[in-house]
Design an enzyme around this catalytic site. Structure first.
Site, short mmCIF file in Angstrom:
data_model
loop_
_atom_site.label_atom_id
_atom_site.label_comp_id
_atom_site.label_asym_id
_atom_site.label_seq_id
_atom_site.Cartn_x
_atom_site.Cartn_y
_atom_site.Cartn_z
N CYS A 23 0.85 -1.19 0.00
CA CYS A 23 0.00 0.00 0.00
C CYS A 23 0.90 1.24 0.00
CB CYS A 23 -0.86 -0.04 1.26
SG CYS A 23 -1.77 1.48 1.58
N PRO A 24 0.70 2.26 -0.79
CA PRO A 24 -0.52 2.55 -1.57
C PRO A 24 -0.41 2.24 -3.07
CG PRO A 24 0.78 4.54 -1.38
CD PRO A 24 1.60 3.42 -0.79
#
Lengths: 86, 383
Positions: A23-24
């Site tokens: 993530c992201p």
């Protein structure tokens, strides 16, 4: 959490595989890849990240793209997003 | 006293051009590459430039390069990352007995996690037994990891053939090319490998930077968790100065491969002289070996003692992989090649670099003769 429609057998015009990427990346790569698509085309995003169940619907809401749904029948989540404007 | 450095497998000096490339990022250009302002952008530009240069050295695409802290981390990332990314397909891995410890110990850790690992043997010249690779690679095999060239004996492995065998069975191939990079041409596309590790400090770059080539489209489980760095596959704020230096070193290595014939000539000169001494043997393959590498068994002498004796004379050689020579007397690589333990303790490894001159090698040969004579005189095993 936005309501998500579960789908299967959707045919996409392009695939972005972010499985195991942290993530992201599921949002950054989705955003980049959508820029390459034309209005009406469908992007498939494959990810193992559970947070995407919140993030991707939210991203679609913010950007105005249509979240067709998610296919969770396989090992990973597959999101289908239709581009709504050029 | 002349100082002759002949241990380029352990590390190399940083080239002046490399240092110059690094300095701005240790001084004014200190920004975090993840920051969206000019200081961040110029740091990210340095990484992008380095990525292109490193990719160029091995004929990869820039987006197929993942920067790491070292060759060891690249090997760890490849072995752990590819095994874990594909474990639903199978939990069998194939490697060889003469891999670097960063590969071997990664595989041993995976064994504890339920993977089964087959280690192929090598022949007397240190060449991996293709029959064993073929026999042990099956439907459950997800990864074959072998080195392109061995640090201790210089032998270049038949990677192309290994790739053919592995791909036919559906397994991926990772190659540790740390010892080979900068010394022989590497083309990931021609080799057909799926992942390949290289390091900065063995090709005149700084320590603290390495890279893993990962063929586009492959999945990899990260080792270091953070965020966006290296496209979400390797967390941690990038070591910008080291990466910038690594890029320059890669660019210079690409151009510098032209000088390898001179290095080979120096190497051959030393081999000829060393083999004139009684009870010495060239280890590894006589032809299929790195052009800057010469390794010997010098019977009746302890390799560690020889290495130290020569260092007092300003001549620096190796006696096996740098990290194991301190703890193990006998080289596991030589043992795997079939040498008895006592002979495997008598290893001397010379690895040449583009800084070496004819005069230096003549001096090193002279000191080597004297050191061998002296050590054999006090050796309880010498005739």
């Amino acid at each position: 959490m936005a309501e998500i429609k579960f789908v299967s057998g959707i045919r996409a015009d392009a695939t972005e595989d972010v499985v195991f990427r942290m993530c992201p990346m599921h949002l950054m790569r989705t955003e980049d890849r959508m820029k390459e698509l034309k209005k009406g085309q469908i992007l498939e995003v494959i990810t193992d990240y559970e947070g995407s169940l919140n993030d991707i619907p939210e991203w679609c809401r913010k950007t105005g793209n249509e979240l067709i749904g998610v296919d969770d029948n396989g090992e990973f989540f597959k999101f289908y997003i239709r581009k709504t404007s050029d | 006293m002349l100082r002759v450095y002949l241990d380029h497998m352990a590390t190399t000096p940083v080239a002046k051009e490399v240092l110059n490339e690094m300095l701005p990022y240790l001084e004014n250009r200190f920004g975090n590459p993840s920051r969206a302002y000019d200081l961040g952008f110029e740091a990210m530009d340095a990484i992008d430039k380095a990525r292109e240069r490193v990719a160029g050295l091995i004929n990869a695409e820039p987006e197929e390069i993942i920067f790491t802290s070292s060759g060891a981390e690249a090997n760890n990332l490849a072995v752990h990352g590819l095994a874990n990314a594909n474990k639903t397909r199978g939990k069998h891995l194939v490697s060889s007995l003469i891999e670097h410890h960063s590969t071997l110990n990664s595989l041993r850790w995976l064994q504890k996690q339920g993977f089964v690992v087959s280690f192929a043997g090598v022949d007397r010249h240190g060449e991996v037994d293709l029959n064993q690779i073929e026999k042990s690679t099956g439907k459950a095999t997800v990864l074959v990891s072998v080195m392109l060239a061995n640090y201790e004996v210089g032998t270049i492995q038949p990677v192309k053939e290994i790739v053919e065998i592995a791909h036919e069975k559906g397994a991926l191939v990772h190659v540790d090319a740390v010892a080979a990079a900068g010394n022989i041409e590497i083309d990931v596309k021609a080799l057909g490998v799926d992942a390949l590790s290289i390091s900065s400090h063995t090709m005149y770059g700084p320590k603290g930077a390495g890279a893993l080539y990962l063929r586009g489209g492959l999945r990899l489980v990260p080792l270091i968790y953070s965020g966006v760095q290296e496209e979400g596959l390797r967390g941690g704020t990038e070591n910008v100065p080291a990466i910038a230096g690594f890029g320059k070193a890669a660019e210079m290595a690409e151009k510098g491969l032209g000088e390898i014939e001179r290095v080979r000539w120096l190497r051959d000169m030393l081999v000829e002289s060393v083999l004139e001494i009684e009870d010495t043997e060239l280890t590894g393959h006589s032809e299929k070996r790195l052009p800057n590498h010469a390794s010997f068994i010098v019977d009746y002498i302890d390799g560690e003692a020889l290495m130290q004796a020569l260092s007092f004379e300003g001549v620096y050689i190796g006696n096996g992989t740098a990290c194991i020579s301190q703890v193990l007397r006998a080289s596991p690589v030589l043992i795997a090649m079939g040498y008895p333990s006592r002979r495997a303790q008598s290893s001397a490894v010379f690895s040449f670099g583009r800084i070496n001159t004819k005069r230096e090698i003549e001096y090193a040969i002279d000191r080597f003769y004297l050191a061998v004579k002296k050590l054999r005189k006090i050796s309880p095993f010498a005739r």
